[in-house]
Write a protein that holds these residues in place. Sequence first.
Motif, PDB file in Angstrom:
ATOM      1  N   LEU A 105      21.527  -9.544 155.357  1.00  0.00           N
ATOM      2  CA  LEU A 105      22.246  -8.388 155.877  1.00  0.00           C
ATOM      3  C   LEU A 105      23.183  -8.827 157.001  1.00  0.00           C
ATOM      4  O   LEU A 105      22.762  -9.495 157.948  1.00  0.00           O
ATOM      5  CB  LEU A 105      21.255  -7.348 156.408  1.00  0.00           C
ATOM      6  CG  LEU A 105      21.860  -6.103 157.062  1.00  0.00           C
ATOM      7  CD1 LEU A 105      22.652  -5.285 156.058  1.00  0.00           C
ATOM      8  CD2 LEU A 105      20.751  -5.264 157.703  1.00  0.00           C
ATOM      9  N   LEU A 106      24.463  -8.442 156.893  1.00  0.00           N
ATOM     10  CA  LEU A 106      25.453  -8.818 157.903  1.00  0.00           C
ATOM     11  C   LEU A 106      25.789  -7.670 158.847  1.00  0.00           C
ATOM     12  O   LEU A 106      25.922  -7.863 160.050  1.00  0.00           O
ATOM     13  CB  LEU A 106      26.729  -9.316 157.216  1.00  0.00           C
ATOM     14  CG  LEU A 106      26.604 -10.546 156.321  1.00  0.00           C
ATOM     15  CD1 LEU A 106      27.952 -10.898 155.718  1.00  0.00           C
ATOM     16  CD2 LEU A 106      26.028 -11.722 157.102  1.00  0.00           C
ATOM     17  N   SER A 107      25.960  -6.465 158.282  1.00  0.00           N
ATOM     18  CA  SER A 107      26.351  -5.350 159.143  1.00  0.00           C
ATOM     19  C   SER A 107      26.093  -4.018 158.457  1.00  0.00           C
ATOM     20  O   SER A 107      25.981  -3.935 157.232  1.00  0.00           O
ATOM     21  CB  SER A 107      27.841  -5.446 159.506  1.00  0.00           C
ATOM     22  OG  SER A 107      28.655  -5.294 158.354  1.00  0.00           O
ATOM     23  N   ARG A 108      26.017  -2.973 159.290  1.00  0.00           N
ATOM     24  CA  ARG A 108      25.942  -1.588 158.829  1.00  0.00           C
ATOM     25  C   ARG A 108      26.944  -0.799 159.668  1.00  0.00           C
ATOM     26  O   ARG A 108      26.849  -0.783 160.886  1.00  0.00           O
ATOM     27  CB  ARG A 108      24.527  -1.030 159.004  1.00  0.00           C
ATOM     28  CG  ARG A 108      23.458  -1.785 158.217  1.00  0.00           C
ATOM     29  CD  ARG A 108      22.067  -1.202 158.446  1.00  0.00           C
ATOM     30  NE  ARG A 108      21.649  -1.324 159.836  1.00  0.00           N
ATOM     31  CZ  ARG A 108      20.510  -0.805 160.316  1.00  0.00           C
ATOM     32  NH1 ARG A 108      19.698  -0.134 159.512  1.00  0.00           N
ATOM     33  NH2 ARG A 108      20.188  -0.974 161.582  1.00  0.00           N
ATOM     34  N   GLN A 109      27.902  -0.165 159.009  1.00  0.00           N
ATOM     35  CA  GLN A 109      28.930   0.557 159.757  1.00  0.00           C
ATOM     36  C   GLN A 109      29.273   1.857 159.047  1.00  0.00           C
ATOM     37  O   GLN A 109      29.635   1.842 157.865  1.00  0.00           O
ATOM     38  CB  GLN A 109      30.197  -0.282 159.894  1.00  0.00           C
ATOM     39  CG  GLN A 109      31.234   0.314 160.825  1.00  0.00           C
ATOM     40  CD  GLN A 109      30.734   0.411 162.266  1.00  0.00           C
ATOM     41  OE1 GLN A 109      30.326  -0.580 162.865  1.00  0.00           O
ATOM     42  NE2 GLN A 109      30.748   1.616 162.833  1.00  0.00           N
ATOM     43  N   GLY A 110      29.134   2.964 159.760  1.00  0.00           N
ATOM     44  CA  GLY A 110      29.384   4.252 159.140  1.00  0.00           C
ATOM     45  C   GLY A 110      30.442   5.065 159.851  1.00  0.00           C
ATOM     46  O   GLY A 110      30.893   4.726 160.956  1.00  0.00           O
TER      47      GLY A 110
ATOM     48  N   TRP B  68      29.770   8.587 155.541  1.00  0.00           N
ATOM     49  CA  TRP B  68      29.524   7.399 154.720  1.00  0.00           C
ATOM     50  C   TRP B  68      29.110   6.222 155.597  1.00  0.00           C
ATOM     51  O   TRP B  68      29.406   6.186 156.784  1.00  0.00           O
ATOM     52  CB  TRP B  68      30.750   7.029 153.882  1.00  0.00           C
ATOM     53  CG  TRP B  68      32.014   6.726 154.650  1.00  0.00           C
ATOM     54  CD1 TRP B  68      33.006   7.602 154.961  1.00  0.00           C
ATOM     55  CD2 TRP B  68      32.426   5.458 155.179  1.00  0.00           C
ATOM     56  NE1 TRP B  68      34.012   6.964 155.665  1.00  0.00           N
ATOM     57  CE2 TRP B  68      33.683   5.643 155.817  1.00  0.00           C
ATOM     58  CE3 TRP B  68      31.860   4.183 155.187  1.00  0.00           C
ATOM     59  CZ2 TRP B  68      34.369   4.597 156.428  1.00  0.00           C
ATOM     60  CZ3 TRP B  68      32.543   3.142 155.805  1.00  0.00           C
ATOM     61  CH2 TRP B  68      33.794   3.363 156.419  1.00  0.00           C
ATOM     62  N   ILE B  69      28.394   5.294 154.966  1.00  0.00           N
ATOM     63  CA  ILE B  69      28.002   4.080 155.677  1.00  0.00           C
ATOM     64  C   ILE B  69      28.143   2.890 154.741  1.00  0.00           C
ATOM     65  O   ILE B  69      27.742   2.938 153.579  1.00  0.00           O
ATOM     66  CB  ILE B  69      26.569   4.172 156.235  1.00  0.00           C
ATOM     67  CG1 ILE B  69      26.237   2.909 157.046  1.00  0.00           C
ATOM     68  CG2 ILE B  69      25.543   4.413 155.131  1.00  0.00           C
ATOM     69  CD1 ILE B  69      24.989   3.040 157.896  1.00  0.00           C
ATOM     70  N   GLU B  70      28.749   1.842 155.263  1.00  0.00           N
ATOM     71  CA  GLU B  70      28.927   0.595 154.520  1.00  0.00           C
ATOM     72  C   GLU B  70      27.794  -0.361 154.884  1.00  0.00           C
ATOM     73  O   GLU B  70      27.545  -0.619 156.062  1.00  0.00           O
ATOM     74  CB  GLU B  70      30.266  -0.040 154.866  1.00  0.00           C
ATOM     75  CG  GLU B  70      30.494  -1.400 154.219  1.00  0.00           C
ATOM     76  CD  GLU B  70      31.693  -2.115 154.808  1.00  0.00           C
ATOM     77  OE1 GLU B  70      32.805  -1.880 154.303  1.00  0.00           O
ATOM     78  OE2 GLU B  70      31.524  -2.870 155.786  1.00  0.00           O
ATOM     79  N   ILE B  71      27.104  -0.874 153.860  1.00  0.00           N
ATOM     80  CA  ILE B  71      26.050  -1.868 154.044  1.00  0.00           C
ATOM     81  C   ILE B  71      26.582  -3.190 153.505  1.00  0.00           C
ATOM     82  O   ILE B  71      26.815  -3.330 152.308  1.00  0.00           O
ATOM     83  CB  ILE B  71      24.758  -1.475 153.291  1.00  0.00           C
ATOM     84  CG1 ILE B  71      24.345  -0.041 153.636  1.00  0.00           C
ATOM     85  CG2 ILE B  71      23.655  -2.470 153.600  1.00  0.00           C
ATOM     86  CD1 ILE B  71      23.977   0.171 155.081  1.00  0.00           C
ATOM     87  N   ARG B  72      26.789  -4.136 154.399  1.00  0.00           N
ATOM     88  CA  ARG B  72      27.410  -5.410 154.012  1.00  0.00           C
ATOM     89  C   ARG B  72      26.389  -6.544 154.075  1.00  0.00           C
ATOM     90  O   ARG B  72      25.768  -6.795 155.110  1.00  0.00           O
ATOM     91  CB  ARG B  72      28.599  -5.719 154.926  1.00  0.00           C
ATOM     92  CG  ARG B  72      29.344  -7.011 154.594  1.00  0.00           C
ATOM     93  CD  ARG B  72      30.604  -7.145 155.439  1.00  0.00           C
ATOM     94  NE  ARG B  72      31.566  -6.117 155.099  1.00  0.00           N
ATOM     95  CZ  ARG B  72      32.461  -6.224 154.113  1.00  0.00           C
ATOM     96  NH1 ARG B  72      32.513  -7.349 153.388  1.00  0.00           N
ATOM     97  NH2 ARG B  72      33.308  -5.237 153.853  1.00  0.00           N
TER      98      ARG B  72
END
Length: 338
Positions: free
Chosen positions: A185-190, A235-239
């Motif tokens: 897991l690198l990042s979570r950004q919403g 929304w949230i981006e899971i990278r």
Amino acid sequence: MLTIDGAEGEGGGQILRSALTLSMLTGTPFRIENIRAGRSKPGLLRQHLAAVRAAAQICGGDVKGAELGATALDFVPGTITPGDYHFAIGSAGAACLVFQTIFLPLARQATPSRVVIEGGTHNISAPSFEYLDRVFLPAVRPTGFEARLTLCRHGFHPAGGGKLEAVIGPVRPAAKIMLEDRGALLSRQGEAVFANLAVDIARREAVKLTRLLSLSEDEVKIREVESSGPGNILWIEIRHERAVDIFSAHGAFGVTSEEVAVKVARQVEKYMASEAAVGPHIADQLLMPLALARGGRFTTLRPTPHTRSNIAVIEQFLPVEITIGDTRQGDRLIVVVV
């Protein structure tokens, strides 16, 4: 001429859009019956009609039966011609779905095309602009299909008024896709995005999502945008190292901000509880690029009805084999052999 049953599987518009894309790319005419038979309001809506007309325009195709409410139509493709195109849905219909219908045929050409699509850019039951830009396109680029997107105006249901621009193609060398693990897991950004609504709606969504997923305040932003009417999406981006996905939910009349945040959080928790590289929605969208390029394999969650419907349509047009198996971790492994 192929005959396709639009009631098969999930019985929605995806069957029609996939058939249009594959028809253009293979030169295969088709007749589709029982269009959207699985929906409460069967037949062609404006966004489906826009996809049909867009497909016919870029390939000089011949269409019979393309009318609002139609439950059957014939499509005979011509030659795909790259160039400048402008498509207006005339409602809040999903511009992103029209883009996906014509993207692969235009992206496979030797020269680029510029496409403008007006309609809804953030629709319930359709990929959002951010999903196309941050999840879909990065996932398919290794297969040789390229596009660059610009969001000109947000468009929410029911007012619409959104606009996106795309530069599509030219085709690039293709690689086989092998996505069996997503890496660290690198990042979570919403983001809680809103237009013509009280800022407190977005603020409550952000606070609730932050608490549910144990995020920091900096990991969920609030952003007000201009739009023709009111609208809201969280929304949230899971990278991860080798995979990116976005999970979202829309605000609606009678639905609290907290309920919207719970919907997003549940999707994220289900994905994170697995070891699958690919989320449930990008899984069905990856199938066609893989089948048209060099094939590949990826792990995902339990396939959605969209995924199974897409497999059935692809195998009617292309000499490919698509299988779904189990992994040791309890996820699904989808293999596309060309």
